[in-house]
Design a protein around this motif. Structure first.
Motif, PDB file in Angstrom:
ATOM      1  N   ILE A 152      -4.636   4.254 -17.381  1.00  7.65           N
ATOM      2  CA  ILE A 152      -4.604   2.811 -17.181  1.00  7.65           C
ATOM      3  C   ILE A 152      -4.288   2.123 -18.509  1.00  7.65           C
ATOM      4  CG2 ILE A 152      -6.020   0.796 -16.562  1.00  7.65           C
ATOM      5  CD1 ILE A 152      -7.590   2.723 -14.679  1.00  7.65           C
ATOM      6  N   ARG A 153      -3.325   1.172 -18.473  1.00  6.10           N
ATOM      7  CA  ARG A 153      -2.876   0.487 -19.684  1.00  6.10           C
ATOM      8  C   ARG A 153      -2.976  -1.034 -19.523  1.00  6.10           C
ATOM      9  NH1 ARG A 153       3.002   3.412 -20.425  1.00  6.10           N
ATOM     10  NH2 ARG A 153       2.270   5.586 -20.726  1.00  6.10           N
ATOM     11  N   PRO A 154      -3.019  -1.770 -20.622  1.00  7.51           N
ATOM     12  CA  PRO A 154      -2.918  -3.232 -20.537  1.00  7.51           C
ATOM     13  C   PRO A 154      -1.627  -3.636 -19.818  1.00  7.51           C
ATOM     14  CG  PRO A 154      -3.659  -2.593 -22.712  1.00  7.51           C
ATOM     15  CD  PRO A 154      -3.266  -1.312 -22.004  1.00  7.51           C
ATOM     16  N   GLY A 155      -1.718  -4.670 -18.994  1.00  6.91           N
ATOM     17  CA  GLY A 155      -0.569  -5.136 -18.222  1.00  6.91           C
ATOM     18  C   GLY A 155      -0.460  -4.505 -16.853  1.00  6.91           C
ATOM     19  N   ASP A 156      -1.341  -3.533 -16.529  1.00  7.57           N
ATOM     20  CA  ASP A 156      -1.283  -2.860 -15.224  1.00  7.57           C
ATOM     21  C   ASP A 156      -1.949  -3.698 -14.138  1.00  7.57           C
ATOM     22  OD1 ASP A 156       0.033  -0.648 -16.206  1.00  7.57           O
ATOM     23  OD2 ASP A 156      -1.772   0.613 -16.360  1.00  7.57           O
ATOM     24  N   LEU A 157      -1.404  -3.583 -12.924  1.00  6.21           N
ATOM     25  CA  LEU A 157      -2.039  -4.130 -11.728  1.00  6.21           C
ATOM     26  C   LEU A 157      -2.710  -2.967 -11.003  1.00  6.21           C
ATOM     27  CD1 LEU A 157      -2.478  -6.599  -9.829  1.00  6.21           C
ATOM     28  CD2 LEU A 157      -0.413  -5.872  -8.606  1.00  6.21           C
ATOM     29  N   LEU A 158      -4.022  -3.043 -10.848  1.00  7.25           N
ATOM     30  CA  LEU A 158      -4.801  -1.964 -10.250  1.00  7.25           C
ATOM     31  C   LEU A 158      -5.139  -2.288  -8.799  1.00  7.25           C
ATOM     32  CD1 LEU A 158      -7.352  -1.293 -13.153  1.00  7.25           C
ATOM     33  CD2 LEU A 158      -5.015  -0.401 -12.886  1.00  7.25           C
ATOM     34  N   TRP A 159      -5.176  -1.246  -7.995  1.00  2.60           N
ATOM     35  CA  TRP A 159      -5.499  -1.387  -6.562  1.00  2.60           C
ATOM     36  C   TRP A 159      -6.499  -0.314  -6.168  1.00  2.60           C
ATOM     37  CZ3 TRP A 159      -3.986   2.834  -3.436  1.00  2.60           C
ATOM     38  CH2 TRP A 159      -4.249   2.704  -2.068  1.00  2.60           C
ATOM     39  N   VAL A 160      -7.464  -0.681  -5.327  1.00  5.71           N
ATOM     40  CA  VAL A 160      -8.408   0.299  -4.799  1.00  5.71           C
ATOM     41  C   VAL A 160      -8.544   0.129  -3.296  1.00  5.71           C
ATOM     42  CG1 VAL A 160     -10.487  -1.140  -5.083  1.00  5.71           C
ATOM     43  CG2 VAL A 160     -10.693   1.353  -5.097  1.00  5.71           C
ATOM     44  N   ASP A 161      -8.667   1.258  -2.607  1.00  3.80           N
ATOM     45  CA  ASP A 161      -9.004   1.302  -1.182  1.00  3.80           C
ATOM     46  C   ASP A 161     -10.340   2.027  -1.108  1.00  3.80           C
ATOM     47  OD1 ASP A 161      -9.012   1.226   1.552  1.00  3.80           O
ATOM     48  OD2 ASP A 161      -7.202   2.427   1.820  1.00  3.80           O
ATOM     49  N   PHE A 162     -11.358   1.397  -0.482  1.00  2.00           N
ATOM     50  CA  PHE A 162     -12.731   1.807  -0.710  1.00  2.00           C
ATOM     51  C   PHE A 162     -13.559   1.559   0.545  1.00  2.00           C
ATOM     52  CE2 PHE A 162     -17.041   0.760  -2.121  1.00  2.00           C
ATOM     53  CZ  PHE A 162     -17.311   1.722  -3.081  1.00  2.00           C
ATOM     54  N   GLY A 163     -14.431   2.504   0.904  1.00  2.24           N
ATOM     55  CA  GLY A 163     -15.290   2.294   2.068  1.00  2.24           C
ATOM     56  C   GLY A 163     -16.606   3.034   1.949  1.00  2.24           C
ATOM     57  N   ILE A 164     -17.682   2.378   2.354  1.00  2.00           N
ATOM     58  CA  ILE A 164     -19.001   3.004   2.393  1.00  2.00           C
ATOM     59  C   ILE A 164     -19.563   2.919   3.803  1.00  2.00           C
ATOM     60  CG2 ILE A 164     -19.515   2.495  -0.030  1.00  2.00           C
ATOM     61  CD1 ILE A 164     -21.341   0.188   1.000  1.00  2.00           C
ATOM     62  N   VAL A 165     -20.622   3.697   4.038  1.00  3.61           N
ATOM     63  CA  VAL A 165     -21.382   3.620   5.284  1.00  3.61           C
ATOM     64  C   VAL A 165     -22.853   3.560   4.928  1.00  3.61           C
ATOM     65  CG1 VAL A 165     -21.917   4.705   7.496  1.00  3.61           C
ATOM     66  CG2 VAL A 165     -19.651   5.017   6.489  1.00  3.61           C
ATOM     67  N   THR A 166     -23.564   2.616   5.508  1.00  2.00           N
ATOM     68  CA  THR A 166     -25.013   2.569   5.391  1.00  2.00           C
ATOM     69  C   THR A 166     -25.560   1.897   6.638  1.00  2.00           C
ATOM     70  OG1 THR A 166     -26.917   1.921   4.038  1.00  2.00           O
ATOM     71  CG2 THR A 166     -25.061   0.392   4.075  1.00  2.00           C
ATOM     72  N   GLU A 167     -26.709   2.369   7.089  1.00  2.00           N
ATOM     73  CA  GLU A 167     -27.313   1.869   8.333  1.00  2.00           C
ATOM     74  C   GLU A 167     -26.322   1.956   9.487  1.00  2.00           C
ATOM     75  OE1 GLU A 167     -29.444  -1.811   6.473  1.00  2.00           O
ATOM     76  OE2 GLU A 167     -28.324  -0.523   5.090  1.00  2.00           O
ATOM     77  N   ARG A 168     -25.468   2.981   9.404  1.00  4.31           N
ATOM     78  CA  ARG A 168     -24.474   3.331  10.425  1.00  4.31           C
ATOM     79  C   ARG A 168     -23.329   2.334  10.554  1.00  4.31           C
ATOM     80  NH1 ARG A 168     -28.146   6.125  15.263  1.00  4.31           N
ATOM     81  NH2 ARG A 168     -28.774   7.909  13.991  1.00  4.31           N
ATOM     82  N   LEU A 169     -23.208   1.404   9.627  1.00  7.84           N
ATOM     83  CA  LEU A 169     -22.092   0.469   9.648  1.00  7.84           C
ATOM     84  C   LEU A 169     -21.179   0.750   8.460  1.00  7.84           C
ATOM     85  CD1 LEU A 169     -23.940  -2.830  10.627  1.00  7.84           C
ATOM     86  CD2 LEU A 169     -22.491  -1.399  12.093  1.00  7.84           C
ATOM     87  N   ALA A 170     -19.883   0.796   8.744  1.00  7.94           N
ATOM     88  CA  ALA A 170     -18.891   1.136   7.726  1.00  7.94           C
ATOM     89  C   ALA A 170     -18.215  -0.120   7.190  1.00  7.94           C
ATOM     90  CB  ALA A 170     -17.842   2.073   8.316  1.00  7.94           C
ATOM     91  N   THR A 171     -17.721  -0.013   5.965  1.00  2.11           N
ATOM     92  CA  THR A 171     -16.885  -1.065   5.378  1.00  2.11           C
ATOM     93  C   THR A 171     -15.524  -0.462   5.052  1.00  2.11           C
ATOM     94  OG1 THR A 171     -17.393  -0.632   3.039  1.00  2.11           O
ATOM     95  CG2 THR A 171     -18.954  -1.999   4.270  1.00  2.11           C
ATOM     96  N   ASP A 172     -14.539  -1.329   4.894  1.00  2.86           N
ATOM     97  CA  ASP A 172     -13.197  -0.892   4.488  1.00  2.86           C
ATOM     98  C   ASP A 172     -12.576  -2.046   3.707  1.00  2.86           C
ATOM     99  OD1 ASP A 172     -11.004   0.704   4.208  1.00  2.86           O
ATOM    100  OD2 ASP A 172     -10.424   0.713   6.316  1.00  2.86           O
ATOM    101  N   THR A 173     -12.332  -1.828   2.414  1.00  2.00           N
ATOM    102  CA  THR A 173     -11.938  -2.923   1.533  1.00  2.00           C
ATOM    103  C   THR A 173     -10.844  -2.478   0.578  1.00  2.00           C
ATOM    104  OG1 THR A 173     -14.268  -3.607   1.538  1.00  2.00           O
ATOM    105  CG2 THR A 173     -12.831  -4.684  -0.060  1.00  2.00           C
ATOM    106  N   GLN A 174      -9.858  -3.363   0.354  1.00  6.11           N
ATOM    107  CA  GLN A 174      -8.857  -3.152  -0.687  1.00  6.11           C
ATOM    108  C   GLN A 174      -8.822  -4.399  -1.575  1.00  6.11           C
ATOM    109  OE1 GLN A 174      -5.005  -1.527   0.595  1.00  6.11           O
ATOM    110  NE2 GLN A 174      -5.979  -0.960   2.539  1.00  6.11           N
ATOM    111  N   HIS A 175      -9.009  -4.189  -2.880  1.00  2.00           N
ATOM    112  CA  HIS A 175      -8.984  -5.266  -3.852  1.00  2.00           C
ATOM    113  C   HIS A 175      -8.046  -4.921  -4.995  1.00  2.00           C
ATOM    114  CE1 HIS A 175     -13.093  -7.333  -2.773  1.00  2.00           C
ATOM    115  NE2 HIS A 175     -12.145  -7.552  -1.883  1.00  2.00           N
ATOM    116  N   LEU A 176      -7.762  -5.929  -5.819  1.00  2.70           N
ATOM    117  CA  LEU A 176      -6.815  -5.805  -6.928  1.00  2.70           C
ATOM    118  C   LEU A 176      -7.461  -6.264  -8.228  1.00  2.70           C
ATOM    119  CD1 LEU A 176      -3.732  -7.371  -5.118  1.00  2.70           C
ATOM    120  CD2 LEU A 176      -4.042  -4.940  -5.620  1.00  2.70           C
TER     121      LEU A 176
END
Length: 439
Positions: free
Chosen positions: A271-295
Motif C-alpha cells: 500500500i502506497r500514498p495516493g492509493d484508493l483502498l477497497w474492502v469487502d467484509f462480512g461478520i456473523v453474530t447472533e446468527r445475523l450476517a453483515t456484508d459491507t464494502q467501503h473505500l
C-alpha cells in the motif's frame, strides 16, 4: 405490526459520515457469548411464535415437515436449533401443525433429543423404535390436508429434503397421506427472509460492529504506507474478528486502485500514498450476517483530503444507492427492480452495475436477487418477489473517470446493509459518504 413499525421508525443514519479520523464509527459494546446465546434463544422463540403461523397460513399449508441429520443440517433446520445445539442430533425431524380456528401452531420434534424447550418431544423410541413410523403416526393422527416438504430446483435454501429422507418418509406414510404431500419452495424462503422486530432492533448494532472494524483496519492502526500489503490487511481483519469472538462468513478482500495501474491490485502489493483502498467484509453474530464494502484513500504528503475526482466518484456511487433503493416496490421481482434502477441511473449519466441481494441468516441470503455483477439483465434468480420486512445488502458499483489520474476510469464499489419495510428502504446503520483517510 405496531412494534415492527416502531423499530423501523427508529432506524436512522448515524452522525458519522466517515470523512476522516474524527468521524470514524466507534465499536459498539460486544456482548459476551452467554449474552449472545440468550439473544439467539429469545429471537428464535419470537420467530417460531410469529413467523411460522404467518407463513404457513400465507401458503395454505397445515403441516410442514423438516428433516436433518447430524452434521448435514438442512438450511432451515440449522436456524431453528437453540443456542446450545450446534448441530442436529442423529436424525432430527421437526413438525409444524396448524390445527386451524386461530389455535396455536404445534411445534413437535420427532427425535431423541429436545431443542431448548422450543419444540415438544413427540417420539419415545422405547415405545416405537421406528422413527419414520412414529412420524407417520403423528401425521395420521392430525390428518392434515397439505403436508409441505422443502424441495426446490430453484433455491438451495428450500431444497433441504434429501432423496433418502423422502424415500423413507414416503414409504412410512399410508397411500392416502402420500397424496397430500406438496413440494414447497416458498416456505423456507419466507422463514429465512422474514425479519422480526427483535432482529431489526439488534441488527444496527451488528452492522455498526462490522463498520467499526472496517474503520480500524482503514487507519494507521493497521496500515503503514510503504510497508503493509493488501494481504497483511486481509489477515489483520481476520485476526481482529477472531479476537472479538465473532465469525467471518467469507475471507475478506482488500484491493488497491492506483494511478497508472490497470485493474485491482491485491495480494502482496504494498500500500502506497495516493492509493484508493477497497474492502469487502462480512461478520456473523447472533446468527445475523453483515456484508459491507467501503473505500479509503491513502494521503500523499501535504494532502488533507482525497482528490476531487475520487470524491466525485464516491458521490456518484451514493447517488446510485439512492436510485436503487427508490426502485424497490413490494411484490415486484428483483429483475423488475433492477431494470427500473438501471434505467434511472443511466438517465442521470451514471454507469451502473447493480448486484444487490438479501442478507440475514446468511450473507448471501434467501430471496430474490437484484442483478449480478456478471449479469445486468433478467436472471432466473431474480424472478421471485421482493417482500416487506426483509433485509438487504445494497451492493453496487459506479465507474467514473478521474481527472487527477489522467482520466483513468476507477471503480467505486459500495455495499451497505438496509431494511425494506414495504414502502421504503432504510439503512440499518448509515452509509459511507466520505473516504476513510490513511495518513
Amino acid at each position: 405490526m405496531k412494534r415492527l413499525g416502531l423499530v423501523l421508525g427508529l432506524l436512522a443514519s448515524p452522525a458519522w459520515a466517515q470523512l476522516g479520523e474524527s468521524a470514524r464509527p466507534q465499536l459498539p459494546p460486544v456482548p459476551s457469548l452467554r449474552e449472545r446465546a440468550a439473544t439467539i434463544d429469545a429471537s428464535l422463540k419470537e420467530r417460531l411464535d410469529t413467523v411460522i403461523p404467518a407463513i404457513m397460513r400465507e401458503r395454505g399449508v397445515d403441516m410442514w415437515v423438516l428433516v436433518a441429520r447430524e452434521n448435514f443440517e438442512e438450511p432451515v433446520v440449522a436456524t431453528m436449533l437453540d443456542s446450545e445445539a450446534f448441530s442436529a442430533r442423529r436424525r432430527t425431524i421437526l413438525v409444524f401443525h396448524d390445527p386451524g380456528e386461530g389455535r396455536p401452531v404445534e411445534r413437535l420434534t420427532v427425535s431423541r433429543y429436545g431443542l431448548g424447550g422450543l419444540f415438544a418431544p413427540a417420539w419415545d423410541p422405547a415405545t416405537q423404535p421406528d422413527q419414520w413410523k412414529a412420524l407417520a403416526d403423528i401425521i395420521a393422527a392430525r390428518a392434515p390436508k397439505r403436508i409441505a416438504i422443502n424441495s426446490s430446483a430453484a433455491s438451495a435454501y428450500a431444497d433441504g429434503m434429501t432423496l433418502s429422507a423422502w424415500e423413507e418418509m414416503n414409504a412410512a406414510l399410508p397411500p392416502e397421506l402420500r397424496t397430500r404431500v406438496v413440494r414447497d419452495g416458498t416456505l423456507a424462503i419466507r422463514w429465512l427472509e422474514s425479519r422480526t422486530p427483535r432482529e431489526l432492533a439488534d441488527y444496527p448494532r451488528i452492522v455498526g460492529t462490522a463498520q467499526a472494524i472496517i474503520a480500524e483496519g482503514f487507519s494507521n492502526k493497521a496500515i503503514q504506507p510503504g510497508k503493509t500489503t493488501s494481504a497483511d490487511l486481509v489477515w489483520w481483519y481476520r485476526e481482529r474478528i477472531a479476537g472479538l469472538k465473532l465469525e467471518t462468513w467469507f475471507q475478506p478482500s482488500v484491493g488497491i486502485q492506483r494511478q497508472g495501474a490497470k485493474g485491482m491490485l491485491e495480494g502482496d502489493t504494498v500500500i502506497r500514498p495516493g492509493d484508493l483502498l477497497w474492502v469487502d467484509f462480512g461478520i456473523v453474530t447472533e446468527r445475523l450476517a453483515t456484508d459491507t464494502q467501503h473505500l479509503a484513500y491513502v494521503l500523499k504528503t501535504g494532502e488533507t483530503e482525497a482528490p476531487a475526482g475520487l470524491r466525485a466518484g464516491l458521490a456518484a456511487a451514493n447517488r446510485l444507492q439512492d436510485i436503487t433503493m427508490a426502485a424497490f416496490r413490494a411484490g415486484d421481482s428483483g429483475n423488475a427492480i433492477l431494470a427500473r434502477a438501471r434505467a434511472a441511473a443511466i438517465a442521470q449519466g451514471i454507469t451502473p452495475s447493480i448486484y444487490s441481494h438479501p442478507v440475514g441468516f446468511h450473507g448471501h441470503a434467501a430471496g430474490s436477487a437484484i442483478g449480478f455483477w456478471d449479469n445486468q439483465g433478467p436472471d432466473p434468480r431474480g424472478e421471485g418477489p421482493v417482500r416487506a420486512g426483509t433485509t438487504w445488502s445494497i451492493e453496487l458499483m459506479a465507474k467514473a473517470a478521474v481527472p487527477e489520474w489522467g482520466g483513468q476510469v476507477v471503480e467505486f464499489r459500495q455495499e451497505e446493509d438496509a431494511v425494506f419495510d414495504g414502502r421504503q428502504v432504510r439503512w440499518l446503520n448509515g452509509r459511507q459518504t466520505g473516504f476513510y483517510l490513511v495518513r
